[in-house]
Design a protein around this motif. Structure first.
Motif, PDB file in Angstrom:
ATOM      1  N   PRO B  66       0.810  -1.217  -0.033  1.00 20.19           N
ATOM      2  CA  PRO B  66      -0.051  -0.141  -0.008  1.00 20.19           C
ATOM      3  C   PRO B  66       0.904   1.229   0.143  1.00 20.19           C
ATOM      4  N   ILE B  67       0.098   2.241  -0.548  1.00 19.46           N
ATOM      5  CA  ILE B  67       0.852   3.563  -0.125  1.00 19.46           C
ATOM      6  C   ILE B  67       0.064   4.786   0.269  1.00 19.46           C
TER       7      ILE B  67
ATOM      8  N   MET C   1     -11.526  -4.177  -6.596  1.00 20.67           N
ATOM      9  CA  MET C   1     -10.608  -5.367  -6.000  1.00 20.67           C
ATOM     10  C   MET C   1     -10.532  -4.884  -4.742  1.00 20.67           C
ATOM     11  N   CYS C   2     -10.400  -5.668  -3.851  1.00 20.98           N
ATOM     12  CA  CYS C   2     -10.182  -5.470  -2.473  1.00 20.98           C
ATOM     13  C   CYS C   2      -8.711  -5.983  -2.143  1.00 20.98           C
ATOM     14  N   PHE C   3      -7.615  -5.305  -1.734  1.00 20.01           N
ATOM     15  CA  PHE C   3      -6.292  -5.235  -1.463  1.00 20.01           C
ATOM     16  C   PHE C   3      -5.957  -5.359   0.014  1.00 20.01           C
ATOM     17  N   ILE C   4      -5.482  -6.572   0.381  1.00 22.12           N
ATOM     18  CA  ILE C   4      -5.268  -6.654   1.755  1.00 22.12           C
ATOM     19  C   ILE C   4      -3.814  -6.939   2.078  1.00 22.12           C
ATOM     20  N   TYR C   5      -3.336  -6.162   3.097  1.00 23.94           N
ATOM     21  CA  TYR C   5      -1.767  -6.285   3.423  1.00 23.94           C
ATOM     22  C   TYR C   5      -1.489  -6.275   4.754  1.00 23.94           C
ATOM     23  N   VAL C   6      -0.470  -7.341   5.166  1.00 25.00           N
ATOM     24  CA  VAL C   6      -0.131  -7.314   6.534  1.00 25.00           C
ATOM     25  C   VAL C   6       1.276  -6.903   6.636  1.00 25.00           C
ATOM     26  N   SER C  62       0.471 -10.529   1.421  1.00 26.61           N
ATOM     27  CA  SER C  62      -0.760  -9.735   0.692  1.00 26.61           C
ATOM     28  C   SER C  62      -1.412 -10.585  -0.169  1.00 26.61           C
ATOM     29  N   THR C  63      -2.923 -10.234  -0.261  1.00 25.82           N
ATOM     30  CA  THR C  63      -3.979 -10.957  -1.356  1.00 25.82           C
ATOM     31  C   THR C  63      -4.686  -9.919  -1.627  1.00 25.82           C
ATOM     32  N   ALA C  64      -5.519 -10.342  -2.634  1.00 21.65           N
ATOM     33  CA  ALA C  64      -6.703  -9.397  -3.121  1.00 21.65           C
ATOM     34  C   ALA C  64      -8.033 -10.444  -3.376  1.00 21.65           C
ATOM     35  N   LYS C  93      -1.600  -5.380  12.568  1.00 22.22           N
ATOM     36  CA  LYS C  93      -2.287  -4.337  11.903  1.00 22.22           C
ATOM     37  C   LYS C  93      -2.478  -4.916  10.585  1.00 22.22           C
ATOM     38  N   VAL C  94      -3.576  -4.520  10.145  1.00 28.40           N
ATOM     39  CA  VAL C  94      -3.914  -5.222   8.786  1.00 28.40           C
ATOM     40  C   VAL C  94      -4.505  -3.749   7.767  1.00 28.40           C
ATOM     41  N   ILE C  95      -3.947  -3.617   6.651  1.00 31.42           N
ATOM     42  CA  ILE C  95      -4.172  -2.665   5.866  1.00 31.42           C
ATOM     43  C   ILE C  95      -5.243  -3.203   4.407  1.00 31.42           C
ATOM     44  N   VAL C  96      -6.257  -2.368   4.394  1.00 33.16           N
ATOM     45  CA  VAL C  96      -7.313  -2.734   3.523  1.00 33.16           C
ATOM     46  C   VAL C  96      -7.385  -1.616   2.532  1.00 33.16           C
TER      47      VAL C  96
END
Lengths: 101, 101, 101
Positions: B66-67, C1-6, C62-64, C93-96
């Motif tokens: 992410p940015i 698209m839902c992007f998920i980042y750890v 990450s996944t989407a 933390k998880v970033i969506v």
């Protein structure tokens, strides 16, 4: 970007070489060694496909490929493969979306 | 979102810790145990790098970060690594695209 | 698209079945066999969690998931899981991010 998604829990998607068909055979054999069938999995008592679920998580159900001038920017030796870990099935779905830069 | 793509079939990209350089050494050693070299792979008779192809599929050739406010939202202990499984090579290409939220 | 980042180096994100809770148990057990704890990792002398770092790279941070009409296009048997390989922790933390087609 071309986003590819496999809405299944016993399949996956990967990118690798297609020129030598032995590579996919080697990958399948290696994954079967990494995740042995029926290794005392709890889920096998219900559906007998726990190894397929584990392989799906290891390889992953999504990938993406850059697009330039309308063409997938796959490398010279790359192609896209659906990984079927619990087949053969009569139907598997793959979702493809184009996402703008 | 920063999308990173490796257009190669014997390399990959991963995100992990860079602060202790031993982590990458541990990861390489672990992957070499998970995918042993020359384990009767069919492709080795042609190009002798089947293990590198298998590792590429296990780790994956794409990732995304992410940015926010123009900065990569890598975690405190995260950095981006190109995984070279069949080197050293004089050239490897990495494609980076910025995709809007 | 839902992007998920750890944004962590000892956690990951995966998509798999949630209906039978034994599947996650099988996956955890299988990953622990693939990446044994304390297998002479160099990083263990500093932080004793090298296996967690290796697992994070294997599963990915990450996944989407595609979105259609405001709904995640998860398959019938799919759900999203945070993989905690070095816990329990009080915070992860998880970033969506939502990304347009």
């Amino acid at each position: 970007m071309c986003f590819i998604y496999v809405p299944h829990a016993t399949a996956a998607v990967t990118i690798n070489e297609n020129a030598d068909p032995n590579i996919t055979k080697d990958i399948i054999k290696a994954i079967n060694k990494i995740v042995p069938e029926h290794d005392n999995y709890l889920h096998d008592s219900i559906d007998n496909n726990a190894a397929a679920h584990i392989k799906s998580t290891l390889i992953g159900v999504s990938t993406a490929i850059p697009i330039s001038s309308g063409h997938l920017q796959l490398g010279t030796w790359q192609d896209i493969f659906l990984c079927e870990f619990d087949g053969p099935r009569s139907h598997r779905k793959v979702i493809v979306e184009i996402i703008k830069k």
